[in-house]
Scaffold this motif. Sequence first.
Motif, PDB file in Angstrom:
ATOM      1  N   ILE A 137       0.948  -1.206  -0.063  1.00  0.00           N
ATOM      2  CA  ILE A 137       0.008  -0.148  -0.175  1.00  0.00           C
ATOM      3  C   ILE A 137       0.840   1.321  -0.049  1.00  0.00           C
ATOM      4  O   ILE A 137       0.603   2.273  -0.684  1.00  0.00           O
ATOM      5  CB  ILE A 137      -1.011   0.234   1.125  1.00  0.00           C
ATOM      6  N   VAL A 138       2.030   1.144   0.880  1.00  0.00           N
ATOM      7  CA  VAL A 138       2.752   2.423   1.134  1.00  0.00           C
ATOM      8  C   VAL A 138       3.550   2.529  -0.501  1.00  0.00           C
ATOM      9  O   VAL A 138       3.689   3.531  -0.784  1.00  0.00           O
ATOM     10  CB  VAL A 138       3.963   2.362   1.935  1.00  0.00           C
ATOM     11  N   ALA A 139       3.976   1.560  -1.281  1.00  0.00           N
ATOM     12  CA  ALA A 139       4.670   1.549  -2.305  1.00  0.00           C
ATOM     13  C   ALA A 139       3.649   1.916  -3.496  1.00  0.00           C
ATOM     14  O   ALA A 139       4.128   2.312  -4.455  1.00  0.00           O
ATOM     15  CB  ALA A 139       5.542   0.226  -2.737  1.00  0.00           C
ATOM     16  N   GLY A 140       2.514   1.680  -3.240  1.00  0.00           N
ATOM     17  CA  GLY A 140       1.620   2.067  -4.295  1.00  0.00           C
ATOM     18  C   GLY A 140       1.494   3.364  -4.360  1.00  0.00           C
ATOM     19  O   GLY A 140       1.086   3.859  -5.542  1.00  0.00           O
ATOM     20  N   VAL A 141       1.882   4.319  -3.433  1.00  0.00           N
ATOM     21  CA  VAL A 141       1.793   5.931  -3.679  1.00  0.00           C
ATOM     22  C   VAL A 141       2.641   6.271  -4.733  1.00  0.00           C
ATOM     23  O   VAL A 141       2.196   6.700  -5.622  1.00  0.00           O
ATOM     24  CB  VAL A 141       2.247   6.455  -2.279  1.00  0.00           C
ATOM     25  N   PRO A 142       3.813   5.841  -4.970  1.00  0.00           N
ATOM     26  CA  PRO A 142       5.041   6.364  -5.911  1.00  0.00           C
ATOM     27  C   PRO A 142       4.493   5.599  -7.231  1.00  0.00           C
ATOM     28  O   PRO A 142       4.508   6.029  -8.075  1.00  0.00           O
ATOM     29  CB  PRO A 142       6.047   6.361  -5.399  1.00  0.00           C
ATOM     30  N   ALA A 143       4.199   4.310  -6.973  1.00  0.00           N
ATOM     31  CA  ALA A 143       3.737   3.525  -8.146  1.00  0.00           C
ATOM     32  C   ALA A 143       2.616   4.041  -8.938  1.00  0.00           C
ATOM     33  O   ALA A 143       2.588   4.070 -10.209  1.00  0.00           O
ATOM     34  CB  ALA A 143       3.455   2.020  -8.054  1.00  0.00           C
ATOM     35  N   THR A 147       0.032  -3.362 -10.747  1.00  0.00           N
ATOM     36  CA  THR A 147      -1.252  -2.302 -11.109  1.00  0.00           C
ATOM     37  C   THR A 147      -0.619  -1.341 -11.745  1.00  0.00           C
ATOM     38  O   THR A 147      -1.485  -0.528 -12.581  1.00  0.00           O
ATOM     39  CB  THR A 147      -1.531  -1.772  -9.394  1.00  0.00           C
ATOM     40  N   ALA A 148       0.774  -0.793 -11.472  1.00  0.00           N
ATOM     41  CA  ALA A 148       0.928   0.449 -12.217  1.00  0.00           C
ATOM     42  C   ALA A 148       1.239   0.283 -13.840  1.00  0.00           C
ATOM     43  O   ALA A 148       0.733   1.034 -14.547  1.00  0.00           O
ATOM     44  CB  ALA A 148       2.346   0.893 -11.460  1.00  0.00           C
TER      45      ALA A 148
END
Length: 225
Positions: free
Chosen positions: A13-19, A84-85
């Motif tokens: 979830i955290v890594a999903g921000v920049p991704a 997802t990205a």
Amino acid sequence: MLVVALVAGAAGIVAGVPATALAYSVPLEGPVRLSPRQWRWHSVSGWRAVGPSVLTGVVAASVCARLPLSLVLPAFWLFAVGATALAIIDVRTFRLPHVLSGALAATFGVAMIAESLARQDGDSLITACAAGSGAFLLMLAVALILPGQLGLGDVSLAGVIAMSLGWIDLAMAARGLLIGTTIQALLAGVAFAIYAGDRRRRIAFGPALLTGWVAAVLLQGAPDW
């Protein structure tokens, strides 16, 4: 392993921000760059930001829950984060940047070599490389025989998918690609019917390939912990 899955999900979830920021910043053409401002929520807002980040965490947790602990597990986590990205990028721009697929392939390569050395067994590495190379060449042949049906980004991504799944099992690599191509064929058939046979309508192949990768991991037998 529940703890590993929860940690992987939270980190996803955290890594999903920049991704997610990267996914919405990739231009239709040209190099892929991510400015410092885009590493935060400023470049995307609302469900365009929250939804993909949560989905990234769910995918990362689900994938890591199905795989045994090894030096290759972080590479699978990173691919799950990038899935997802990459899907968003392909839907938005109809491109899958080679720099991203290349980075994922390199991560898998380093992790697989490290795990092979730790095990003192290179069979899985050889199988993974054979699966990746075979899928890449097969997709490349299709792209050359049927121009316009596949992009080189699709070809590269298929190679990375087969490489990663081939590390686990050669049949799983074939299963992942089969699921992905089947999903794409179904989507193409629906689009063909909806748009009255308009062949100019394009459908991004990346999301289907990535869905096949996730499905292949989740549908495998319970891992031997």
